[in-house]
Write a protein that holds these residues in place. Structure first.
Motif, PDB file in Angstrom:
ATOM      1  N   ASP A  18     -15.132  -2.061  -0.830  1.00  0.00           N
ATOM      2  CA  ASP A  18     -13.725  -1.793  -0.584  1.00  0.00           C
ATOM      3  C   ASP A  18     -12.999  -3.104  -0.870  1.00  0.00           C
ATOM      4  N   VAL A  29      -9.559  -7.999   5.396  1.00  0.00           N
ATOM      5  CA  VAL A  29     -10.083  -6.639   5.207  1.00  0.00           C
ATOM      6  C   VAL A  29     -10.012  -5.831   6.500  1.00  0.00           C
ATOM      7  N   HIS A  37      -3.390  -7.805   1.148  1.00  0.00           N
ATOM      8  CA  HIS A  37      -2.867  -6.734   0.310  1.00  0.00           C
ATOM      9  C   HIS A  37      -2.528  -7.106  -1.132  1.00  0.00           C
ATOM     10  N   SER A  78     -10.346  -4.286  -0.149  1.00  0.00           N
ATOM     11  CA  SER A  78      -9.252  -4.498   0.804  1.00  0.00           C
ATOM     12  C   SER A  78      -8.037  -3.733   0.284  1.00  0.00           C
ATOM     13  N   PRO A  79      -6.996  -3.562   1.101  1.00  0.00           N
ATOM     14  CA  PRO A  79      -5.885  -2.690   0.663  1.00  0.00           C
ATOM     15  C   PRO A  79      -5.010  -3.315  -0.414  1.00  0.00           C
ATOM     16  N   ARG A  89      -7.114   0.278  -1.941  1.00  0.00           N
ATOM     17  CA  ARG A  89      -8.515   0.180  -1.490  1.00  0.00           C
ATOM     18  C   ARG A  89      -9.404   0.984  -2.437  1.00  0.00           C
ATOM     19  N   THR A 131       0.827  -1.200   0.000  1.00  0.00           N
ATOM     20  CA  THR A 131       0.000   0.000   0.000  1.00  0.00           C
ATOM     21  C   THR A 131       0.862   1.250   0.000  1.00  0.00           C
TER      22      THR A 131
END
Lengths: 369, 289, 183
Positions: free
Chosen positions: B185, B126, B109, B187-188, B173, A348
């Motif tokens: 969403d 999540v 991720h 998830s990241p 996301r 991320t």
């Protein structure tokens, strides 16, 4: 090029685990391990906190959790809660009346003379917070004598075991509304049903009963200080052992299966404008939890009152907003999420850098243009 | 480990698994809708994948071959921790690091680079299940907006981004519309992985343990990132200053999501595949040539 | 006493995976797990999904009274039940819960028992999530009213019901998103 970003996780975890166990035993070769009986009794307030926040009445396992987590109350409550996940729910108790509680302490801030009288019990309320240096090297003999002397001087049958409830007296006088209980509605079980807002009051009470004490106190304190206007009076605070009954598997008759140490608090707040025609009465906030946790029970009672007000008039303050209060007070949820930020977020973050560089270069080319 | 003594297969009691299974079926039947469930405490922290873990433990049985990934890697601490917990509480299952061999994949991720197959299920961990939370704090109101398919507030937020930065700034996301109704969403995962959900052959399940929600993207479903007609959805850009696509320093692949780090010896930036199984496979194929 | 395999946790796990496949890939015919070959699909399905937390309606009296204590589910009217077991040969004669806009999951799941999921005279073309382009199923012993009535129930997404069709040993899922056309 053999470099891989993340490697060796398994070995690191094992090493961390053994290092933790070393810390537990670090005191030295001639030290003795803490025995769980001592934790349960001598660290009784910590044990209380762990059974309450763990949501499982099991003082023995709570003491084990405290030992294993080296006194971290959040970790210990978490470990107890995780153990609870593995146990099926077999039976449900009926609604218990707390007037059957074997009381060890009960006080009222509302009346000097309550039915049954005030009983201060074991409390730090009027205790001078001075360090007792003599406990630094207390001998086993001195320690054991404290309890034996206390029993020796104790007159038999000095105090009654149960007391009438203060709020019952207020109700009888018409100062509080009658109990509004729908006998058909079951109590909401937060371990079996997710909170979908708006939630019934029983769901709010159950969530607060296993909330983290500090979180509950913080939000309740915001209401006390001015972000809210409950202005409570403690009608009654009681601590004691409540006998628990379960239906007999064959006859269905309730039988006593044991007792749980509980703290219960009822606060009375100023009256509200009521429906037209009916006479105004005081309003009530209720708090109860496993163990001896007075700050928690009082905070809960104040928040119960605040949430009921928020549900009726719409929330004006954070402490009156059920979503805000109930979704942020669980210690296991909040500490878990807080610690998760320590985990890798490489992917991320890579993505974040991509966005930042793109917007930076756009801004730069825009400036040049 | 002696801690396992006395625990049920899959750690949770059978009633807990049943509830999750019922929830999963509803989640699949209502694509993208976050189904509330009661969410048991797991022996690892909320936020460490307890939602994904509860899904995996409710799905898994003898005969399944499980892969656990975190940040694209099977060997990161959290992946190792989850995998060894599942191995300990589910005797008889198999685990693997190969996407090809796995039929059940739990991931944090990343979605693997290799396209998933019909016989595979991927479970995503999540932290924040609701894309509307950035524009609407009240869940009560969010649920109504979701039901109505009303995402105007979210679109306004994206629009404001474009006005301020000339670009949508959501990095991961990325809100994605499933089957023309619910926006979820994902998830990241990076934006890179979002298109993999569209018409995926594998079932994608999402578990949010702390927020107590389960949702799904069924196979062969539409999954479209929220965009405006004139501002396209863009995945991460791995081109260098000469607009040349950077290769993975290890396997040379120019079509995978890259991790960026600093070489400890010469202080230069190095790029490498984030998906370690993909990287290994590219290397192995080069060895064969 | 020998416990029927459908009550064993490991068999229920296998059965759940069958149901998950059925619901994820509407129209695909899913067979009972090998270990449950001698069991009836409807009972294996109910044993897998139900417990004391949910309610069920046995609309056309397909169960025996001795099944109920084992299933643990509360009995409810079709209008209230979480799960409704129906005989597909009979026309639907009830209004199941369709959920609400905020909570579409608070809707019924229908278990519809038919003669066979192979062959018969009712051919259906299915489209929607879980289906690559389109697929075709042929159901034997389904009252034609079911199609129209289901259509009424699922026409305003996200409200709706989710159906699981069963014969003796197979399951087909039909979630609310599946578009059905007679062909």
């Amino acid at each position: 090029m053999g470099y891989v970003a993340i490697k060796g996780g398994g070995k690191a975890i094992e090493a961390a685990e053994s290092l933790l166990d070393f810390q537990r035993a670090e005191q030295g070769a001639d030290a003795l391990p803490l025995d769980t009986d001592s934790i349960e009794h001598q660290l009784r307030n910590l044990t209380s906190r762990v059974i309450s926040e763990g949501g499982l009445y099991h003082p023995k396992l709570a003491a084990l959790a405290i030992k294993q987590c080296m006194g971290d109350s959040l970790e210990a409550a978490f470990t107890l809660r995780a153990y609870r996940s593995t146990r099926p729910r077999l039976l449900e108790t009926a609604i218990h009346n707390s007037s059957g509680m074997r009381v060890t302490r009960r006080i009222s801030a509302a009346f000097k003379d309550i039915p049954g009288g005030q009983m201060l019990g074991a409390t730090t309320d009027y205790y001078l917070r001075l360090l007792r240096m003599n406990l630094l090297d207390e001998s086993p003999e001195q320690f054991q004598k404290v309890a034996s002397n206390w029993f020796k001087d104790m007159p038999k049958d000095a105090v009654p075991e149960t007391f009438p409830k203060v709020v019952d007296a207020l109700r009888a006088e018409g100062l509080l509304p009658p109990v509004n209980r729908d006998p058909k509605s079951d109590a909401f079980d937060i371990t079996r049903d997710p909170l979908v807002f708006p939630v019934p009051r029983s769901a709010a009470l159950a969530t607060m009963a296993r909330a983290e004490q500090g979180g509950l106190l913080t939000i309740a304190y915001s209401n006390m200080r001015g972000y809210g206007d409950v202005h409570p009076t403690v009608a009654e605070l009681r601590v004691g052992y409540l006998p628990v009954f379960l239906p007999h598997p064959i006859t269905g008759e309730p039988i006593e299966i044991g007792e749980v140490l509980m703290t219960e608090c009822e606060v009375v707040a100023m009256y509200e404008s009521s429906d037209e025609g009916s006479k105004p009465v005081f309003t009530l906030g209720y708090g109860a939890c496993f163990g001896h946790n007075e700050v928690k029970a009082i905070s809960m009672a104040i928040l119960d009152r605040a949430l009921q007000k928020g549900a009726m008039d719409g929330p004006q303050n954070p402490s009156e907003d059920a979503e805000f209060v109930l979704l942020h007070i669980d210690g296991i949820d909040s500490m878990g999420f807080c610690t998760h930020y320590k985990m890798p977020h490489y992917v991320t973050f890579q993505s974040d850098m991509d966005r930042l560089r793109t917007t930076q270069s756009k801004r730069q080319s825009g400036d040049q243009a | 480990m002696s801690a396992s003594v006395g625990y049920n297969f899959g750690f949770m009691d059978e009633y807990a698994k049943k509830e999750i299974r019922r929830t999963v079926l509803k989640a699949v039947a209502i694509p993208g809708y976050q189904v509330p469930y009661s969410s048991r405490e797991m022996p690892m922290g909320r936020g460490f994948g307890t939602g994904g873990l509860q899904l995996t433990l409710s799905l898994i049985g003898v005969g399944d071959n499980l892969k656990v990934i975190d940040q694209g890697s099977d060997d990161s601490v959290n992946a190792v921790n989850l995998r060894s917990f599942i191995e300990m509480t589910c005797p008889g299952i198999d685990t693997t690091t190969s996407v090809d061999e796995a039929n059940l994949i739990q991931s944090r991720h990343r979605i693997p680079e290799k396209p998933l197959r019909d016989d595979q299920v991927i479970v995503m961990q999540v932290p924040y299940p609701d894309p509307l939370v950035i524009v609407e704090p009240s869940e009560d109101r969010r649920k109504i907006q979701h039901g109505e398919g009303n995402y105007s507030k979210l679109l306004v937020k994206l629009y404001e981004d474009i006005v301020q930065f000339d670009e949508i700034t959501i990095s991961h996301r990325y809100p994605t519309c499933i089957n023309n109704h619910y926006v979820l969403d994902p998830s990241p995962i990076p934006r890179w992985d979002v298109p993999k959900m569209h018409q995926s052959r594998a079932l994608i399940l999402f578990g949010a343990g702390r927020e107590k929600k389960i949702y799904a993207v069924p196979p062969y479903s539409k999954a479209e990132p929220l965009v405006f007609d004139d501002v396209p959805f863009r995945i991460e850009d791995f081109r260098d200053e000469h607009s040349v696509r950077r290769p993975c320093a290890r396997c040379g692949c120019t079509s995978s999501f890259l991790d960026e780090f600093i070489d400890s010896e010469n202080g230069e930036k190095v790029y490498q595949c984030s998906d370690s199984d993909w990287c290994d496979e590219q290397l192995a194929q080069q060895g064969e040539c | 006493m020998k416990i029927d395999a459908i009550w064993q946790p490991d068999k229920q796990q296998q059965m759940f995976r069958v149901l998950l496949e059925a619901m994820s890939r509407p129209g695909s015919i899913q067979s009972l797990p090998a270990a449950l070959q001698s069991s009836m699909a409807d009972k294996a399905l109910l044993a897998t999904l139900l417990d004391g937390e949910v309610s069920m309606c046995d609309r056309h009296a397909l169960l025996t009274t001795s099944d109920w204590p084992l299933l643990q589910a509360r009995q409810a009217d079709a209008e209230q039940a979480d799960y409704i077991l129906c005989d597909g040969a009979q026309a639907p004669d009830f209004e199941p819960r369709l959920g609400t806009l905020s909570c579409p999951d608070e809707s019924a799941t229908l278990i519809i028992k038919v003669r066979s999921l192979y062959g018969g005279d009712m051919g259906l073309k299915l489209e929607g999530p879980g289906i690559e382009a389109s697929t075709r199923v042929v159901i034997d012993g389904l009252h034609p009213d079911w199609l129209k009535t289901r259509q009424d129930w699922v026409c305003s997404f996200p409200l709706g019901v989710d159906c699981l069709f069963v014969d003796e040993s197979h399951v087909i899922g039909l979630p609310r998103t599946t578009i059905v056309e007679v062909c």
